[in-house]
Design a protein around this motif. Structure first.
Motif, PDB file in Angstrom:
ATOM      1  N   PHE A  38      16.767-119.037 -13.489  1.00 19.79           N
ATOM      2  CA  PHE A  38      18.145-119.063 -12.991  1.00 19.79           C
ATOM      3  C   PHE A  38      18.401-120.348 -12.206  1.00 19.79           C
ATOM      4  CE2 PHE A  38      21.350-116.531 -10.148  1.00 19.79           C
ATOM      5  CZ  PHE A  38      22.411-117.162 -10.775  1.00 19.79           C
ATOM      6  N   VAL A  39      17.510-120.666 -11.282  1.00 20.88           N
ATOM      7  CA  VAL A  39      17.719-121.861 -10.468  1.00 20.88           C
ATOM      8  C   VAL A  39      17.533-123.127 -11.306  1.00 20.88           C
ATOM      9  CG1 VAL A  39      15.346-122.101  -9.596  1.00 20.88           C
ATOM     10  CG2 VAL A  39      17.239-122.879  -8.204  1.00 20.88           C
ATOM     11  N   ALA A  40      16.635-123.090 -12.302  1.00 22.95           N
ATOM     12  CA  ALA A  40      16.456-124.254 -13.165  1.00 22.95           C
ATOM     13  C   ALA A  40      17.717-124.530 -13.982  1.00 22.95           C
ATOM     14  CB  ALA A  40      15.257-124.027 -14.093  1.00 22.95           C
ATOM     15  N   LEU A  41      18.310-123.475 -14.553  1.00 22.74           N
ATOM     16  CA  LEU A  41      19.556-123.637 -15.310  1.00 22.74           C
ATOM     17  C   LEU A  41      20.688-124.118 -14.403  1.00 22.74           C
ATOM     18  CD1 LEU A  41      19.379-120.435 -17.551  1.00 22.74           C
ATOM     19  CD2 LEU A  41      19.012-122.811 -18.262  1.00 22.74           C
ATOM     20  N   ARG A  42      20.669-123.635 -13.163  1.00 20.00           N
ATOM     21  CA  ARG A  42      21.662-124.104 -12.197  1.00 20.00           C
ATOM     22  C   ARG A  42      21.592-125.619 -12.054  1.00 20.00           C
ATOM     23  NH1 ARG A  42      21.437-123.255  -5.574  1.00 20.00           N
ATOM     24  NH2 ARG A  42      23.528-124.073  -5.169  1.00 20.00           N
ATOM     25  N   PHE A  43      20.376-126.147 -11.930  1.00 23.34           N
ATOM     26  CA  PHE A  43      20.230-127.584 -11.725  1.00 23.34           C
ATOM     27  C   PHE A  43      20.468-128.371 -13.004  1.00 23.34           C
ATOM     28  CE2 PHE A  43      17.237-126.373  -8.069  1.00 23.34           C
ATOM     29  CZ  PHE A  43      18.307-126.311  -7.186  1.00 23.34           C
ATOM     30  N   SER A 181      19.741-147.787  -0.080  1.00 28.57           N
ATOM     31  CA  SER A 181      21.039-148.383  -0.388  1.00 28.57           C
ATOM     32  C   SER A 181      21.917-147.504  -1.271  1.00 28.57           C
ATOM     33  CB  SER A 181      20.832-149.735  -1.080  1.00 28.57           C
ATOM     34  OG  SER A 181      20.112-149.550  -2.298  1.00 28.57           O
ATOM     35  N   LEU A 182      21.376-146.388  -1.788  1.00 29.68           N
ATOM     36  CA  LEU A 182      22.159-145.544  -2.684  1.00 29.68           C
ATOM     37  C   LEU A 182      23.179-144.725  -1.911  1.00 29.68           C
ATOM     38  CD1 LEU A 182      19.361-144.094  -5.004  1.00 29.68           C
ATOM     39  CD2 LEU A 182      20.932-145.974  -5.514  1.00 29.68           C
ATOM     40  N   SER A 183      24.331-144.484  -2.527  1.00 30.00           N
ATOM     41  CA  SER A 183      25.287-143.559  -1.937  1.00 30.00           C
ATOM     42  C   SER A 183      24.727-142.141  -2.040  1.00 30.00           C
ATOM     43  CB  SER A 183      26.628-143.627  -2.664  1.00 30.00           C
ATOM     44  OG  SER A 183      26.509-143.088  -3.972  1.00 30.00           O
ATOM     45  N   SER A 184      25.242-141.239  -1.220  1.00 31.81           N
ATOM     46  CA  SER A 184      24.747-139.859  -1.248  1.00 31.81           C
ATOM     47  C   SER A 184      24.994-139.216  -2.618  1.00 31.81           C
ATOM     48  CB  SER A 184      25.418-139.035  -0.147  1.00 31.81           C
ATOM     49  OG  SER A 184      26.827-138.997  -0.319  1.00 31.81           O
ATOM     50  N   THR A 185      26.111-139.566  -3.267  1.00 35.44           N
ATOM     51  CA  THR A 185      26.417-138.995  -4.584  1.00 35.44           C
ATOM     52  C   THR A 185      25.396-139.440  -5.618  1.00 35.44           C
ATOM     53  OG1 THR A 185      28.784-138.914  -4.091  1.00 35.44           O
ATOM     54  CG2 THR A 185      28.148-138.856  -6.410  1.00 35.44           C
ATOM     55  N   VAL A 186      25.103-140.731  -5.666  1.00 39.01           N
ATOM     56  CA  VAL A 186      24.136-141.250  -6.637  1.00 39.01           C
ATOM     57  C   VAL A 186      22.741-140.710  -6.342  1.00 39.01           C
ATOM     58  CG1 VAL A 186      23.030-143.351  -7.505  1.00 39.01           C
ATOM     59  CG2 VAL A 186      25.497-143.318  -7.079  1.00 39.01           C
ATOM     60  N   ARG A 187      22.366-140.687  -5.065  1.00 39.87           N
ATOM     61  CA  ARG A 187      21.045-140.166  -4.697  1.00 39.87           C
ATOM     62  C   ARG A 187      20.893-138.707  -5.134  1.00 39.87           C
ATOM     63  NH1 ARG A 187      21.087-140.897   0.854  1.00 39.87           N
ATOM     64  NH2 ARG A 187      21.947-138.811   1.040  1.00 39.87           N
ATOM     65  N   THR A 188      21.939-137.914  -4.932  1.00 38.06           N
ATOM     66  CA  THR A 188      21.894-136.506  -5.332  1.00 38.06           C
ATOM     67  C   THR A 188      21.876-136.367  -6.843  1.00 38.06           C
ATOM     68  OG1 THR A 188      23.144-135.957  -3.327  1.00 38.06           O
ATOM     69  CG2 THR A 188      22.985-134.255  -5.021  1.00 38.06           C
ATOM     70  N   ALA A 189      22.641-137.210  -7.532  1.00 38.37           N
ATOM     71  CA  ALA A 189      22.679-137.165  -8.995  1.00 38.37           C
ATOM     72  C   ALA A 189      21.302-137.443  -9.586  1.00 38.37           C
ATOM     73  CB  ALA A 189      23.695-138.176  -9.527  1.00 38.37           C
ATOM     74  N   TRP A 190      20.546-138.381  -9.012  1.00 39.65           N
ATOM     75  CA  TRP A 190      19.196-138.657  -9.494  1.00 39.65           C
ATOM     76  C   TRP A 190      18.211-137.596  -9.020  1.00 39.65           C
ATOM     77  CZ3 TRP A 190      18.472-141.372 -13.487  1.00 39.65           C
ATOM     78  CH2 TRP A 190      19.249-142.521 -13.753  1.00 39.65           C
ATOM     79  N   GLY A 191      18.488-136.980  -7.892  1.00 37.66           N
ATOM     80  CA  GLY A 191      17.572-135.961  -7.385  1.00 37.66           C
ATOM     81  C   GLY A 191      17.628-134.670  -8.175  1.00 37.66           C
ATOM     82  N   LEU A 192      18.800-134.310  -8.683  1.00 33.33           N
ATOM     83  CA  LEU A 192      18.957-133.041  -9.397  1.00 33.33           C
ATOM     84  C   LEU A 192      18.075-132.914 -10.639  1.00 33.33           C
ATOM     85  CD1 LEU A 192      22.774-132.437  -8.922  1.00 33.33           C
ATOM     86  CD2 LEU A 192      20.957-130.811  -8.345  1.00 33.33           C
ATOM     87  N   PRO A 193      17.917-133.958 -11.483  1.00 33.46           N
ATOM     88  CA  PRO A 193      16.994-133.810 -12.622  1.00 33.46           C
ATOM     89  C   PRO A 193      15.559-133.518 -12.182  1.00 33.46           C
ATOM     90  CG  PRO A 193      18.458-135.669 -12.991  1.00 33.46           C
ATOM     91  CD  PRO A 193      18.679-135.227 -11.581  1.00 33.46           C
ATOM     92  N   PHE A 194      15.116-134.116 -11.066  1.00 31.23           N
ATOM     93  CA  PHE A 194      13.784-133.802 -10.548  1.00 31.23           C
ATOM     94  C   PHE A 194      13.701-132.334 -10.144  1.00 31.23           C
ATOM     95  CE2 PHE A 194      13.677-138.431  -9.941  1.00 31.23           C
ATOM     96  CZ  PHE A 194      12.397-138.728 -10.379  1.00 31.23           C
ATOM     97  N   ALA A 195      14.769-131.845  -9.505  1.00 32.96           N
ATOM     98  CA  ALA A 195      14.797-130.435  -9.110  1.00 32.96           C
ATOM     99  C   ALA A 195      14.761-129.528 -10.340  1.00 32.96           C
ATOM    100  CB  ALA A 195      16.054-130.153  -8.281  1.00 32.96           C
ATOM    101  N   ALA A 196      15.518-129.893 -11.384  1.00 34.05           N
ATOM    102  CA  ALA A 196      15.560-129.083 -12.604  1.00 34.05           C
ATOM    103  C   ALA A 196      14.193-129.052 -13.285  1.00 34.05           C
ATOM    104  CB  ALA A 196      16.618-129.635 -13.556  1.00 34.05           C
ATOM    105  N   LEU A 197      13.562-130.217 -13.410  1.00 33.50           N
ATOM    106  CA  LEU A 197      12.242-130.272 -14.053  1.00 33.50           C
ATOM    107  C   LEU A 197      11.216-129.462 -13.272  1.00 33.50           C
ATOM    108  CD1 LEU A 197      12.104-134.051 -15.086  1.00 33.50           C
ATOM    109  CD2 LEU A 197      12.217-132.076 -16.620  1.00 33.50           C
ATOM    110  N   LEU A 198      11.249-129.578 -11.949  1.00 36.85           N
ATOM    111  CA  LEU A 198      10.316-128.825 -11.111  1.00 36.85           C
ATOM    112  C   LEU A 198      10.500-127.326 -11.311  1.00 36.85           C
ATOM    113  CD1 LEU A 198       8.256-128.542  -8.775  1.00 36.85           C
ATOM    114  CD2 LEU A 198      10.206-128.697  -7.192  1.00 36.85           C
ATOM    115  N   CYS A 199      11.741-126.866 -11.309  1.00 37.41           N
ATOM    116  CA  CYS A 199      11.997-125.428 -11.424  1.00 37.41           C
ATOM    117  C   CYS A 199      11.707-124.909 -12.834  1.00 37.41           C
ATOM    118  CB  CYS A 199      13.437-125.117 -11.009  1.00 37.41           C
ATOM    119  SG  CYS A 199      13.709-125.354  -9.231  1.00 37.41           S
ATOM    120  N   HIS A 200      11.952-125.724 -13.856  1.00 35.59           N
ATOM    121  CA  HIS A 200      11.563-125.313 -15.215  1.00 35.59           C
ATOM    122  C   HIS A 200      10.035-125.180 -15.308  1.00 35.59           C
ATOM    123  CE1 HIS A 200      15.181-125.038 -17.631  1.00 35.59           C
ATOM    124  NE2 HIS A 200      15.649-126.152 -17.091  1.00 35.59           N
TER     125      HIS A 200
END
Length: 328
Positions: A38-43, A181-200
């Protein structure tokens, strides 16, 4: 109020409102999804939405991590603040109620200053700040009002949720420490795939299967909410708040979340808001007011109020403590 203050307040409201529905949506979705899947699909959903948004709104030269601090911020966001924290939340909530989950996760703002004191030189809580933090937690307890016997009976669910509160607090502090130097939006956008892979990966190692999912309207609504609203949109607001207001103040969102949940249940579901909960609202507000007053010299303000009430012709008391304030 400055423009920056208004933006921070807006981000706080957006994150509080959208995170406020998370505990209910998670509890509803767990009836149809294995928790880690569930959390992996969320991410998955949040990552696609936010990467598209970041690509459309950010200049190309600002889209890629370029320094070790950029990469550290992305990993702290994706692995700790989002990935591990939410995996523990989704699993832990399967063992307890939404109310208990909300109050255990409200330990996050209390844990954040502990990590900040170890890692961040520019974020410390004064005694007044500690009082405000304690009042906020008491207010959360009054709003949620869990069964004391259930709350203090430490079981596996609450232990998992507490671990999630710890990783969430640590992750937010490390994001602030990393800077970059990354904006919070870009940093979060790159962080989410790591979160998805971890949870999968965690879902796969736990033996979960997509065949166990029950697809219906409620399941899709729960997944859409946690993926798009409480995922992509709320994360942009929350992680932006960490950059502008600091980790300690940003995590006060988790004190406002139970208030939003209770008011949403009253407005949308006809649930009764008890007098105890109203007292909790007031207590949380007082806690926020105490925290917000840290930038105000209360002693000087009281002396100015007193001086307005006292006739200027009155004799001056040489022992008056306000004389020290005026001479500072």
């Amino acid at each position: 109020m400055t423009t920056a203050d208004r933006r921070s307040l807006g981000a706080f409201v957006v994150a509080s409102v959208l995170f406020g529905g998370t505990f209910v949506a998670v509890k509803a979705g767990l009836a149809y999804f294995p928790p880690l899947l569930f959390v992996a699909l969320r991410f998955d959903i949040a990552a696609v939405a936010l990467l598209v948004y970041a690509a459309a709104t950010t200049p190309r030269g600002q889209l890629l991590p370029r320094t070790p601090r950029d990469l550290a911020g992305v990993l702290a966001t994706g692995v700790l603040a989002i990935g591990v924290t939410n995996a523990l939340l989704f699993v832990g909530q399967g063992y307890t109620t939404s109310a208990v989950a909300a109050i255990v996760f409200s330990l996050n703002p209390i844990l954040t200053p502990v990590f900040a004191a170890l890692v961040l030189a520019d974020e410390r809580l004064s005694r007044r700040g500690l009082v405000g933090m304690a009042l906020g937690f008491v207010g959360v307890a009054l709003v949620v009002n869990p069964d004391p016997a259930t709350l203090f009976d430490l079981g596996i669910g609450k232990a998992i949720l507490l671990a999630g509160a710890v990783t969430g607090a640590l992750g937010s502090v490390l994001i602030r420490w990393a800077g970059g130097s990354l904006s919070s939006t870009v940093r979060t956008a790159w962080g989410l795939p790591f979160a998805a892979l971890l949870c999968h990966y965690l879902s796969w190692t736990a033996g979960e299967s997509a065949r166990a999912i029950t697809w219906n309207a409620e399941a899709i609504a729960a997944l859409a909410y946690v993926g798009l609203l409480a995922g992509a949109v709320a994360y942009v607001a929350y992680f932006g708040l960490i950059d502008t207001a600091g980790a300690i103040r940003a995590n006060l969102v988790f004190y406002a979340v139970p208030v939003v949940t209770a008011l949403g249940g009253w407005a949308l579901l006809g649930e009764v808001v008890s007098q105890l909960a109203v007292g909790g609202f007031v207590t949380i507000f007082v806690g926020f007011a105490v925290l917000g007053s840290e930038s105000i010299d209360v002693r000087a303000a009281l002396c100015r109020l007193r001086d307005r009430a006292v006739d200027s012709a009155d004799a001056i008391d040489v022992d008056d403590p306000c004389l020290d304030v005026e001479s500072d």
